[in-house]
Design an enzyme around this catalytic site. Structure first.
Site, PDB file in Angstrom:
ATOM      1  N   LEU A 240       0.867  -1.166   0.000  1.00 47.58           N
ATOM      2  CA  LEU A 240       0.000   0.000   0.000  1.00 47.58           C
ATOM      3  C   LEU A 240       0.909   1.222   0.000  1.00 47.58           C
ATOM      4  CD1 LEU A 240      -2.717  -0.942   2.666  1.00 47.58           C
ATOM      5  CD2 LEU A 240      -2.936  -1.033   0.177  1.00 47.58           C
ATOM      6  N   ASP A 241       0.514   2.255  -0.731  1.00 45.70           N
ATOM      7  CA  ASP A 241       1.308   3.469  -0.762  1.00 45.70           C
ATOM      8  C   ASP A 241       1.465   4.038   0.648  1.00 45.70           C
ATOM      9  OD1 ASP A 241       1.380   3.221  -3.504  1.00 45.70           O
ATOM     10  OD2 ASP A 241      -0.352   4.527  -3.809  1.00 45.70           O
ATOM     11  N   LYS A 242       2.464   4.873   0.836  1.00 42.96           N
ATOM     12  CA  LYS A 242       2.750   5.421   2.157  1.00 42.96           C
ATOM     13  C   LYS A 242       1.552   6.134   2.757  1.00 42.96           C
ATOM     14  CE  LYS A 242       6.212   8.143   4.664  1.00 42.96           C
ATOM     15  NZ  LYS A 242       7.462   8.935   4.560  1.00 42.96           N
TER      16      LYS A 242
END
Length: 266
Positions: A102-104
């Site tokens: 998952l993106d930051k």
């Protein structure tokens, strides 16, 4: 059969060098006998290992559900930043990793494990494992946005995206009721602009169901249609759904029913 030093390292007693020193110190017993040979082969199912008076339970695999918070990177380790694996403070295994990423700034469900075969099966393009997200989207979207998601969108790759499910959720209250997510309200209140106005007030809320996982795929799909994803959260992956009792940053082991569904799902 497994070497004693690997058994102890896998069980969280340190690096190979650290556990070898531990064995040499006389602190390790196998079947009530002091062992100083760290290369000794043992049977995890039959042999009893005791370290400093405490019995050691060997787990070949560990499986955790994590409610990933924003600001944490999806990685096993990083020299400069805290990772999602660092959040699993009670882990025994040293070889845990997140399944997928998952993106930051994206929140929600992550499965943390050391089961490589499971990870491959869930992430394989041929598996078409469904992943469910909720996206808050600003900007002008076409009236037939659901049609575009269903039929594939050009996001600049060699081929269109695979068909994806899209459903608009009428309000935050409806989202909370449907997903049981009591933490989303506080999150929405925190997403303000420089003047203190909530970004969410100008957003439409969508449930998105994907069967692939390209780089920034959901964000790029909405951007291709004139929208901008202000907030994104994953609620499910295959048969596993985010536990509504877990606050962002909290985790727990998968229960027996979840493990059965996860390991037997196709």
């Amino acid at each position: 059969m497994i070497r004693l030093d690997k058994y102890l390292a896998d069980s969280g007693f340190g690096t190979r060098n650290e556990v070898r020193s531990l064995v040499k110190s006389g602190s390790v017993f196998v079947n009530n006998e002091t062992i100083k040979d760290f290369g000794m082969k043992i049977d995890p199912d039959k042999d009893e290992v005791i370290v400093k008076g405490k019995s050691v339970e060997y787990n070949q695999y560990e499986y955790y559900m994590l409610h990933k918070p924003a600001g944490i990177i999806t990685a096993s380790r990083d020299k400069n930043a805290k990772t999602v694996v660092d959040l699993i403070e009670t882990r025994k295994r040293r070889d845990l990793f997140p399944i997928g990423r998952l993106d930051k700034d994206t929140e929600g469900l992550l499965i943390i494990t050391n089961d490589g075969q499971l990870s491959h099966r869930l992430l394989s393009p041929n598996s078409h494992v469904q992943k469910t997200y909720v996206a808050f989207v600003s900007g002008g979207l076409p009236s037939d946005v659901e049609f575009h998601f269903k039929n594939g969108i050009d996001i600049g790759d060699e081929r269109l995206t695979l068909p994806a499910g899209l459903r608009e959720i009428e309000s935050i209250d409806a989202l909370v009721e449907e997903f049981g997510d009591r933490y989303i309200i506080e999150k929405c209140e925190s997403l303000g602009d420089s003047q203190g106005n909530s970004i969410i007030n100008n957003c439409r809320i969508y449930e998105v169901v994907l069967t692939e996982g390209r780089y920034h795929e959901i964000k790029r799909m909405f951007e291709a249609l004139g929208g901008n994803v202000e907030y994104l959260k994953r609620y499910s992956m295959g048969p596993i759904t985010l536990d509504s009792q877990l606050a962002p940053g909290e985790y727990r082991k998968l229960d027996k029913e979840e493990m059965k569904n996860l390991l037997t799902s196709k």
